[in-house]
Design a protein around this motif. Structure first.
Motif, PDB file in Angstrom:
ATOM      1  N   ASN A 198      35.047  46.550  42.280  1.00 36.43           N
ATOM      2  CA  ASN A 198      35.291  45.290  41.599  1.00 36.43           C
ATOM      3  C   ASN A 198      34.301  44.255  42.116  1.00 36.43           C
ATOM      4  OD1 ASN A 198      36.377  42.670  41.029  1.00 36.43           O
ATOM      5  ND2 ASN A 198      38.363  43.640  40.659  1.00 36.43           N
ATOM      6  N   ALA A 199      33.618  43.570  41.228  1.00 39.63           N
ATOM      7  CA  ALA A 199      32.601  42.594  41.630  1.00 39.63           C
ATOM      8  C   ALA A 199      33.183  41.458  42.467  1.00 39.63           C
ATOM      9  CB  ALA A 199      31.911  42.024  40.393  1.00 39.63           C
ATOM     10  N   ARG A 200      34.438  41.130  42.277  1.00 36.40           N
ATOM     11  CA  ARG A 200      35.057  40.045  43.048  1.00 36.40           C
ATOM     12  C   ARG A 200      35.197  40.384  44.530  1.00 36.40           C
ATOM     13  NH1 ARG A 200      39.829  39.307  38.865  1.00 36.40           N
ATOM     14  NH2 ARG A 200      39.404  41.515  38.866  1.00 36.40           N
ATOM     15  N   GLU A 201      35.147  41.648  44.878  1.00 34.99           N
ATOM     16  CA  GLU A 201      35.317  42.078  46.261  1.00 34.99           C
ATOM     17  C   GLU A 201      34.012  42.102  47.047  1.00 34.99           C
ATOM     18  OE1 GLU A 201      36.926  45.911  45.493  1.00 34.99           O
ATOM     19  OE2 GLU A 201      38.970  45.174  45.279  1.00 34.99           O
TER      20      GLU A 201
ATOM     21  N   THR B  16      38.548  48.566  47.549  1.00 37.76           N
ATOM     22  CA  THR B  16      37.298  48.636  48.288  1.00 37.76           C
ATOM     23  C   THR B  16      37.274  49.905  49.112  1.00 37.76           C
ATOM     24  OG1 THR B  16      37.232  46.253  48.455  1.00 37.76           O
ATOM     25  CG2 THR B  16      35.875  47.466  49.992  1.00 37.76           C
TER      26      THR B  16
ATOM     27  N   HIS C  33      31.467  39.916  47.721  1.00 33.08           N
ATOM     28  CA  HIS C  33      31.121  38.830  48.645  1.00 33.08           C
ATOM     29  C   HIS C  33      31.927  38.921  49.946  1.00 33.08           C
ATOM     30  CE1 HIS C  33      29.525  34.980  49.855  1.00 33.08           C
ATOM     31  NE2 HIS C  33      30.751  34.570  50.121  1.00 33.08           N
ATOM     32  N   ALA C  34      33.236  39.031  49.835  1.00 31.30           N
ATOM     33  CA  ALA C  34      34.087  39.096  51.030  1.00 31.30           C
ATOM     34  C   ALA C  34      33.799  40.351  51.855  1.00 31.30           C
ATOM     35  CB  ALA C  34      35.558  39.046  50.635  1.00 31.30           C
TER      36      ALA C  34
END
Length: 86
Positions: free
Chosen positions: A30-33, A2, A35-36
């Motif tokens: 990265n799409a998984r990062e 990130t 939201h957080a």
């Protein structure tokens, strides 16, 4: 990984100057990062917004993986709006 940059407003001596806009620019690889990272940025700006109680937070998707989270006077205090830049 990130990448996040935070635009910090220098400390001010008078409350009238404290209304300067604050924003956080975020870029995710990265799409998984996403939201957080967005939740963390919104949480940080909630603290700033609570000091003045004059605006809400606008989360804008600039393009895939790139966002801006900012205090915005067009958003009512206590609310967070989302937008997609054209």
């Amino acid at each position: 990984m990130t990448t996040a940059t935070l635009e910090r407003v220098p400390a001010v001596s008078s409350p009238a100057d404290a209304s300067a806009a604050r924003s956080i620019d975020l870029e995710f690889s990265n799409a998984r990062e996403v939201h957080a990272g967005l939740e963390e940025a919104v949480s940080e700006l909630i603290e700033v917004a609570a000091q003045e109680a004059s605006c809400g937070i606008l989360v804008t998707r600039l393009h895939p993986g790139r966002y801006t989270v900012a205090l915005d006077e067009s958003v009512p205090f206590g609310e967070t709006y989302e937008a997609i830049a054209a």
